[in-house]
Design a protein around this motif. Structure first.
Motif, PDB file in Angstrom:
ATOM      1  N   GLY A 278     -32.658 -10.369 -60.471  1.00 21.80           N
ATOM      2  CA  GLY A 278     -32.208  -9.910 -61.781  1.00 21.80           C
ATOM      3  C   GLY A 278     -30.690  -9.777 -61.800  1.00 21.80           C
ATOM      4  N   PRO A 279     -30.044  -9.993 -62.950  1.00 24.30           N
ATOM      5  CA  PRO A 279     -28.563  -9.961 -63.033  1.00 24.30           C
ATOM      6  C   PRO A 279     -27.963  -8.658 -62.519  1.00 24.30           C
ATOM      7  CG  PRO A 279     -29.519 -10.855 -65.049  1.00 24.30           C
ATOM      8  CD  PRO A 279     -30.661 -10.336 -64.238  1.00 24.30           C
ATOM      9  N   GLU A 280     -28.564  -7.535 -62.858  1.00 24.49           N
ATOM     10  CA  GLU A 280     -27.989  -6.248 -62.460  1.00 24.49           C
ATOM     11  C   GLU A 280     -28.033  -6.077 -60.943  1.00 24.49           C
ATOM     12  OE1 GLU A 280     -28.108  -2.148 -61.100  1.00 24.49           O
ATOM     13  OE2 GLU A 280     -29.881  -3.457 -61.224  1.00 24.49           O
ATOM     14  N   ARG A 281     -29.149  -6.467 -60.326  1.00 22.40           N
ATOM     15  CA  ARG A 281     -29.264  -6.318 -58.879  1.00 22.40           C
ATOM     16  C   ARG A 281     -28.312  -7.265 -58.155  1.00 22.40           C
ATOM     17  NH1 ARG A 281     -33.596  -4.246 -55.330  1.00 22.40           N
ATOM     18  NH2 ARG A 281     -33.100  -4.980 -53.231  1.00 22.40           N
ATOM     19  N   LYS A 282     -28.164  -8.484 -58.635  1.00 19.69           N
ATOM     20  CA  LYS A 282     -27.254  -9.441 -58.003  1.00 19.69           C
ATOM     21  C   LYS A 282     -25.816  -8.928 -58.044  1.00 19.69           C
ATOM     22  CE  LYS A 282     -27.854 -13.869 -58.678  1.00 19.69           C
ATOM     23  NZ  LYS A 282     -28.094 -15.171 -59.358  1.00 19.69           N
ATOM     24  N   ILE A 283     -25.452  -8.261 -59.127  1.00 13.76           N
ATOM     25  CA  ILE A 283     -24.099  -7.688 -59.227  1.00 13.76           C
ATOM     26  C   ILE A 283     -23.930  -6.574 -58.197  1.00 13.76           C
ATOM     27  CG2 ILE A 283     -22.585  -6.302 -60.696  1.00 13.76           C
ATOM     28  CD1 ILE A 283     -23.632  -7.916 -63.085  1.00 13.76           C
ATOM     29  N   ARG A 284     -24.944  -5.729 -58.041  1.00 10.89           N
ATOM     30  CA  ARG A 284     -24.841  -4.642 -57.056  1.00 10.89           C
ATOM     31  C   ARG A 284     -24.741  -5.188 -55.644  1.00 10.89           C
ATOM     32  NH1 ARG A 284     -28.924  -0.981 -56.398  1.00 10.89           N
ATOM     33  NH2 ARG A 284     -30.525  -2.159 -57.517  1.00 10.89           N
ATOM     34  N   ALA A 285     -25.492  -6.240 -55.339  1.00 11.06           N
ATOM     35  CA  ALA A 285     -25.406  -6.843 -54.008  1.00 11.06           C
ATOM     36  C   ALA A 285     -24.027  -7.438 -53.768  1.00 11.06           C
ATOM     37  CB  ALA A 285     -26.481  -7.923 -53.866  1.00 11.06           C
ATOM     38  N   LEU A 286     -23.468  -8.059 -54.792  1.00  8.97           N
ATOM     39  CA  LEU A 286     -22.134  -8.643 -54.660  1.00  8.97           C
ATOM     40  C   LEU A 286     -21.080  -7.560 -54.433  1.00  8.97           C
ATOM     41  CD1 LEU A 286     -20.378 -11.167 -54.727  1.00  8.97           C
ATOM     42  CD2 LEU A 286     -20.253 -10.952 -57.213  1.00  8.97           C
ATOM     43  N   GLU A 287     -21.248  -6.412 -55.053  1.00 11.13           N
ATOM     44  CA  GLU A 287     -20.303  -5.320 -54.855  1.00 11.13           C
ATOM     45  C   GLU A 287     -20.347  -4.810 -53.417  1.00 11.13           C
ATOM     46  OE1 GLU A 287     -17.894  -4.004 -56.738  1.00 11.13           O
ATOM     47  OE2 GLU A 287     -18.329  -5.689 -58.072  1.00 11.13           O
ATOM     48  N   ILE A 288     -21.536  -4.793 -52.821  1.00  9.59           N
ATOM     49  CA  ILE A 288     -21.645  -4.389 -51.418  1.00  9.59           C
ATOM     50  C   ILE A 288     -20.888  -5.369 -50.529  1.00  9.59           C
ATOM     51  CG2 ILE A 288     -23.268  -4.143 -49.494  1.00  9.59           C
ATOM     52  CD1 ILE A 288     -25.333  -3.125 -51.516  1.00  9.59           C
ATOM     53  N   ILE A 289     -21.010  -6.669 -50.813  1.00 13.11           N
ATOM     54  CA  ILE A 289     -20.303  -7.676 -50.036  1.00 13.11           C
ATOM     55  C   ILE A 289     -18.793  -7.527 -50.204  1.00 13.11           C
ATOM     56  CG2 ILE A 289     -19.899 -10.159 -49.798  1.00 13.11           C
ATOM     57  CD1 ILE A 289     -22.828 -10.574 -50.590  1.00 13.11           C
ATOM     58  N   ARG A 290     -18.366  -7.319 -51.427  1.00 13.55           N
ATOM     59  CA  ARG A 290     -16.919  -7.145 -51.683  1.00 13.55           C
ATOM     60  C   ARG A 290     -16.368  -5.938 -50.951  1.00 13.55           C
ATOM     61  NH1 ARG A 290     -17.019  -8.247 -58.216  1.00 13.55           N
ATOM     62  NH2 ARG A 290     -16.853 -10.524 -58.148  1.00 13.55           N
ATOM     63  N   LYS A 291     -17.109  -4.862 -50.970  1.00 14.69           N
ATOM     64  CA  LYS A 291     -16.649  -3.621 -50.354  1.00 14.69           C
ATOM     65  C   LYS A 291     -16.550  -3.742 -48.844  1.00 14.69           C
ATOM     66  CE  LYS A 291     -17.935   1.250 -49.780  1.00 14.69           C
ATOM     67  NZ  LYS A 291     -18.930   2.304 -50.134  1.00 14.69           N
ATOM     68  N   ASN A 292     -17.540  -4.408 -48.229  1.00 14.76           N
ATOM     69  CA  ASN A 292     -17.626  -4.431 -46.757  1.00 14.76           C
ATOM     70  C   ASN A 292     -17.004  -5.653 -46.091  1.00 14.76           C
ATOM     71  OD1 ASN A 292     -19.074  -1.964 -46.623  1.00 14.76           O
ATOM     72  ND2 ASN A 292     -20.973  -3.025 -47.127  1.00 14.76           N
ATOM     73  N   PHE A 293     -16.836  -6.742 -46.850  1.00 16.68           N
ATOM     74  CA  PHE A 293     -16.421  -7.986 -46.196  1.00 16.68           C
ATOM     75  C   PHE A 293     -15.205  -8.658 -46.823  1.00 16.68           C
ATOM     76  CE2 PHE A 293     -20.924  -7.398 -45.359  1.00 16.68           C
ATOM     77  CZ  PHE A 293     -20.970  -7.569 -43.996  1.00 16.68           C
ATOM     78  N   LEU A 294     -14.848  -8.299 -48.030  1.00 18.29           N
ATOM     79  CA  LEU A 294     -13.720  -8.966 -48.673  1.00 18.29           C
ATOM     80  C   LEU A 294     -12.551  -8.006 -48.770  1.00 18.29           C
ATOM     81  CD1 LEU A 294     -15.593 -10.830 -51.573  1.00 18.29           C
ATOM     82  CD2 LEU A 294     -15.000 -11.683 -49.286  1.00 18.29           C
ATOM     83  N   SER A 295     -11.411  -8.428 -48.249  1.00 18.24           N
ATOM     84  CA  SER A 295     -10.222  -7.571 -48.290  1.00 18.24           C
ATOM     85  C   SER A 295      -9.645  -7.568 -49.701  1.00 18.24           C
ATOM     86  CB  SER A 295      -9.165  -8.066 -47.304  1.00 18.24           C
ATOM     87  OG  SER A 295      -8.827  -9.409 -47.575  1.00 18.24           O
ATOM     88  N   GLU A 296      -9.043  -6.451 -50.034  1.00 16.95           N
ATOM     89  CA  GLU A 296      -8.419  -6.334 -51.364  1.00 16.95           C
ATOM     90  C   GLU A 296      -7.158  -7.163 -51.438  1.00 16.95           C
ATOM     91  OE1 GLU A 296      -9.797  -4.895 -53.853  1.00 16.95           O
ATOM     92  OE2 GLU A 296     -11.475  -3.999 -52.759  1.00 16.95           O
TER      93      GLU A 296
END
Length: 296
Positions: A278-296
């Motif tokens: 679902g769109p909402e869940r995919k966004i939440r999963a992407l936020e976890i990836i951004r927070k833990n693996f992608l530098s600002e």
């Protein structure tokens, strides 16, 4: 055990836990490795998240890479084909039960994917002696699979000029037959994964680039067999020991394989896809990836 050897083994154990690269010389210091060894160890090009990975090469094959050999009057330098792949888990195991639980996950994979759709392994536990005392180490002697990496998120073109089929000898007259075999293999792989999810509530890591290969035989083969996650149908997003939403991304990878390799729109009414894509869940999963693996 002499102090020098003890220090090297301590370095080895600490580096496994820290996830650092290990050298072949470290392997030779392990007390369970026969000396003299019948193989040449070469570090795998991929830095495994959960295992240190080494190719086992025949010494004669390794020598030909630098010395070459004469074929039809021409000196060629053939690359050495690994005979086996050695995996050494980085995880610390507190007791033998924890090791057996980990091995049971492998047995689950075997029951659903072997022999066509996974690289099988001989799993074994050893006691590694270090200067700070014994440590349980889980290893696997895995079959080597030669093939091309499947990237579920990449562009997949089913044709003999596709990157997915590079170095495979596909003649124009055999192209349709070969592509039919590919689709059948993809369908078998997908159905087996779905059956595993239904019957065990577990799914392997399909998300990592390089986790799935298209073998020269035309079969899709799971080669990363170390990370199996529970499939839960609640709102909470499960993350693995590296804080990656592995289950969500594995379900997405399965969906993309079905869409691109079978050339059909997957049924979104399926419980697995409905719960995880679902769109909402995919966004939440992407936020976890951004927070833990992608530098600002």
């Amino acid at each position: 055990m002499c102090q020098e050897t003890g220090d090297r083994l301590m370095f080895f154990a600490q580096n496994i836990r820290a996830g650092e690269y290990l050298c072949p010389e470290n392997i030779l210091d392990m007390n369970f490795i026969r000396n003299p060894i019948s193989y040449v160890f070469r570090r795998h090009y991929s830095r495994g998240l959960r295992s240190s990975i080494f190719w086992l090469l025949d010494p004669e094959d390794a020598a030909k890479e630098s010395k070459g050999e004469i074929r039809d009057g021409i000196r060629v330098f053939p690359g050495a084909r690994p005979r086996k792949v050695l995996r050494i888990f980085k995880r610390d195991f507190a007791c033998l039960k924890d090791v057996l639980d980990e091995i049971q996950h492998y047995k689950t994979l075997v029951s659903f994917l072997a022999p066509e759709n996974m690289a099988q392994s001989e799993e074994f536990a050893v006691t590694c002696r270090t200067s700070s005392g014994p440590r349980i180490v889980l290893c696997g002697l895995q079959e080597y699979v030669e093939g091309n990496v499947l990237d579920p998120w990449g562009e997949i073109h089913l044709g003999r000029h596709s990157d997915l089929f590079r170095n495979m000898e596909i003649s124009p007259e055999n192209e349709e037959r070969f592509l039919g075999k590919i689709r059948n293999s993809a369908q078998r792989f997908i159905l087996r994964i779905k059956k595993m999810v239904r019957e065990t509530g577990l799914i392997p890591d399909l998300a990592g680039i390089g986790n799935i290969l298209l073998a020269r035989s035309g079969e899709f083969c799971l080669v990363d067999i170390n990370n199996i996650s529970p499939v839960r149908f609640g709102q909470e997003i499960f993350t693995d020991d590296k804080n990656f939403p592995v289950c969500d991304k594995s379900v997405e990878a399965l969906f993309l394989m079905e869409e691109k390799l079978l050339c059909q729109r997957p049924d979104m009414s399926e419980k697995l896809y409905q719960a995880y894509l679902g769109p909402e869940r995919k966004i939440r999963a992407l936020e976890i990836i951004r927070k833990n693996f992608l530098s600002e």
